[in-house]
Write an enzyme that holds these catalytic residues in place. Structure first.
Site, PDB file in Angstrom:
ATOM      1  N   ASN A  54      44.723  32.514  47.953  1.00 21.36           N
ATOM      2  CA  ASN A  54      45.257  31.651  46.900  1.00 21.36           C
ATOM      3  C   ASN A  54      46.356  30.761  47.459  1.00 21.36           C
ATOM      4  O   ASN A  54      47.332  31.252  48.050  1.00 21.36           O
ATOM      5  CB  ASN A  54      45.835  32.505  45.769  1.00 21.36           C
ATOM      6  CG  ASN A  54      44.810  33.432  45.154  1.00 21.36           C
ATOM      7  OD1 ASN A  54      44.059  33.039  44.270  1.00 21.36           O
ATOM      8  ND2 ASN A  54      44.753  34.674  45.631  1.00 21.36           N
TER       9      ASN A  54
ATOM     10  N   GLU B 253      39.751  36.617  48.352  1.00 18.19           N
ATOM     11  CA  GLU B 253      40.044  35.188  48.338  1.00 18.19           C
ATOM     12  C   GLU B 253      41.458  34.962  48.848  1.00 18.19           C
ATOM     13  O   GLU B 253      42.269  35.890  48.943  1.00 18.19           O
ATOM     14  CB  GLU B 253      39.894  34.595  46.932  1.00 18.19           C
ATOM     15  CG  GLU B 253      40.880  35.152  45.918  1.00 18.19           C
ATOM     16  CD  GLU B 253      40.712  34.536  44.536  1.00 18.19           C
ATOM     17  OE1 GLU B 253      39.960  33.540  44.414  1.00 18.19           O
ATOM     18  OE2 GLU B 253      41.327  35.037  43.582  1.00 18.19           O
TER      19      GLU B 253
ATOM     20  N   SER C 220      50.194  34.035  41.258  1.00 15.95           N
ATOM     21  CA  SER C 220      51.005  34.613  40.187  1.00 15.95           C
ATOM     22  C   SER C 220      51.319  36.086  40.402  1.00 15.95           C
ATOM     23  O   SER C 220      50.864  36.721  41.339  1.00 15.95           O
ATOM     24  CB  SER C 220      50.286  34.430  38.852  1.00 15.95           C
ATOM     25  OG  SER C 220      49.027  35.056  38.890  1.00 15.95           O
TER      26      SER C 220
ATOM     27  N   LYS D  56      30.340  32.138  43.703  1.00 21.41           N
ATOM     28  CA  LYS D  56      31.671  31.631  43.376  1.00 21.41           C
ATOM     29  C   LYS D  56      31.722  30.107  43.476  1.00 21.41           C
ATOM     30  O   LYS D  56      31.255  29.528  44.452  1.00 21.41           O
ATOM     31  CB  LYS D  56      32.717  32.216  44.327  1.00 21.41           C
ATOM     32  CG  LYS D  56      32.922  33.717  44.204  1.00 21.41           C
ATOM     33  CD  LYS D  56      34.081  34.178  45.085  1.00 21.41           C
ATOM     34  CE  LYS D  56      34.388  35.650  44.887  1.00 21.41           C
ATOM     35  NZ  LYS D  56      35.587  36.068  45.659  1.00 21.41           N
TER      36      LYS D  56
END
Length: 517
Positions: free
Chosen positions: A159, A157, A164, A407
């Site tokens: 982000n 994926e 983070s 997903k």
């Protein structure tokens, strides 16, 4: 590339009980001394035992850096700047994003609400053209088992919000470098320091530099106020130390930058918007309301999932930020660009005639575009198109579904449905909502082992490693000019090979670093 070979005859080496105890103690002490820490889960330390939130424990972490193919590591790093440019371009393409939102609108109220925030601000008129992205592109090594067992990197994926663990990833690399010189050579099956190729990891410096670039680009306050950066965080944030490392890096410069943390739920209480055409975002210090600062940059570590928006007031807070002059990381448009639907559209095969979906944003025939395309895996829509109907057959078949993950349009982990759970989930979900999901072919990483220290206990066995490459990008939303485009270090998260999810803060995965092979 050949299958990864261990860096010693057996890696990690077999430890006797005394070695396990000593190495675990060394990790705990180093982690606590260097901020490789997290607030404990209530299941580990109940709230009534620590009502003041005084305690911290070492973040779950591997005792040894995990072997990672150098070729795959370099491939992921070299693609990051192109990915930064790609997602900056996507965030500027309102027509494309509107189409993606429309495809998932039935069944995905959250993404629709994000888009509605954009439409409200657009009607009023945006006052800030600059956008900041602190991105992370996540990958697994895919091992082709059909014959030659070649390995290649495949994207899990991308982000665009709350990317983070940049603060803790740099510390994990330093931990393993410390252990490589102080502890590993003393084991019964010693590991020589020179046998481990541990790459540098400047994730803290790189991410903080991206935030600082946006702060500087904002310019001086026209209101004569001291400027600041706001970190917008979740209530009861457990991963606070990861975020603090970035804050401290911004402060530890010849020209320190003032950073304030504010819970998402308190935005409307402690910020206001100046009654000027520019609509500056003003932060009022809660402990002394007479002190007011102008927020140049808003860095969102909250707001990426429905749980952050329990009521309409929370959505008003997001609108409040979006309409202000502060440089947002991310804007609503950048957050929508990070949805799985966009990832699926980009990965669609190139048609025989005409440009691909990817070619809408970066040249189809450029070498760097081919490099990005090689990281794609097979991803399908779940709509009623020809490709979507084919995907529905895969998802509902009790045998074929074992090769896939379903997903929704979310970041943050813990939202997916894997293998045999997919048909059961779909049967419980209205068919009109299926289009809000994408179906991704599972990536098959190579088998390897490590030892994880989690909540004071050691877990030994098979693991799966997920590589994340950070990138920082600052661009003009109106002109498309890129003011900054940098790769910014890496993250390696590792989980047990029987776990589907890999979130560290959620208790599934752990921090790790690469030993390149």
């Amino acid at each position: 590339m050949d299958a990864a070979k261990p860096v010693t005859p057996r890696y990690p080496p077999r430890l006797n009980p005394s070695e396990s105890d000593d190495l675990a103690q060394a990790v705990k002490n180093w982690a606590l001394a260097h901020g490789l820490t997290i607030r404990p889960l209530p299941s580990v330390v109940p709230d009534d035992v620590d009502p003041q939130g005084l305690l911290a424990i070492n973040v779950p972490v591997t005792l040894f850096p995990s072997p990672f193919p150098r070729q795959c590591f370099d491939q992921a790093r070299s693609a990051q700047q192109t990915y930064n440019e790609l997602y900056a371009a996507i965030s500027r393409d309102e027509e494309f994003l509107a189409g993606a939102v429309e495809e998932v609108r039935d069944g995905d109220e959250f993404t629709s609400n994000l888009w509605n925030v954009h439409l409200r601000v657009k009607k009023e008129g945006y006052t800030q053209n600059l956008s900041l992205g602190l991105f992370r592109s996540d990958y697994l090594v895919h091992q082709d088992l059909s014959g030659n067992e070649t390995q290649q990197i495949k994207q899990v994926e991308f982000n665009t919000i709350a990317s983070s663990f940049g603060g803790l990833s740099a510390q994990t690399t330093l931990l393993h470098k410390f252990l490589s010189t102080s502890e590993y050579p003393l084991l019964e099956q010693p590991i020589a320091p020179e046998s481990l190729m541990l790459p540098e990891n400047d994730s803290v410096r790189g991410l903080a530099a991206g935030i600082r670039a946006a702060f500087d680009a904002y310019g001086d306050s026209e209101l004569g106020l001291e400027r600041c950066i706001l970190f917008v965080v979740q209530d009861g944030e457990r991963n606070v130390f990861d975020q603090r490392h970035l804050e401290y890096a911004l402060n530890n410069t010849p020209e320190p930058v003032r950073v304030f943390r504010i819970p998402f739920s308190k935005l409307l209480d402690h910020t206001s918007i100046a009654q000027t055409p520019k609509r500056q975002l003003l932060y009022h210090l809660p402990r002394n309301r007479s002190k007011t600062f102008e927020a140049s940059v808003v860095y969102l570590r909250a707001g990426y999932g429905p749980s952050d928006y329990p009521d309409q007031r929370a959505w008003e807070a997001r609108y409040h930020l979006e309409r202000s002059a502060a440089i947002k990381c991310p804007t609503v448009l950048s957050q929508v660009a990070g949805t799985k639907k966009v990832q699926q559209i980009l990965a669609s095969p190139r048609p025989a005639n005409g440009p691909s979906a990817l070619g809408r944003f970066i040249p189809d025939d450029a070498p760097l575009t081919a490099q990005v395309r090689r990281t794609f895996t097979n991803i399908y829509p779940m709509d009623t198109s020809e490709a979507g109907l084919k995907a529905r057959q895969f998802a509902l078949d009790p045998e074929l579904c074992l090769n896939y993950v379903l997903k929704p349009q979310r970041e943050g982990g813990g939202n997916n449905h894997y293998r045999e759970d997919i048909p059961t989930f779909l049967e419980k979900t209205p068919e009109s909502h299926w289009g809000a999901f994408i179906l991704m072919e599972l990536i098959t990483p190579p088998k390897q082992e490590n030892i994880i220290l989690r909540n004071g206990k050691l877990e030994e066995g098979g693991v799966i490693c997920e590589l994340g490459i950070y990138g920082t990008c600052l661009w003009n939303q109106s002109t498309g000019q890129l003011l900054r485009n940098e790769e910014a270090g890496y993250l390696l998260r590792t989980k047990g090979d029987t776990s589907n999810e890999g979130g560290v803060a959620a208790g599934y995965g752990c921090m790790d670093s690469c030993a390149l092979v």
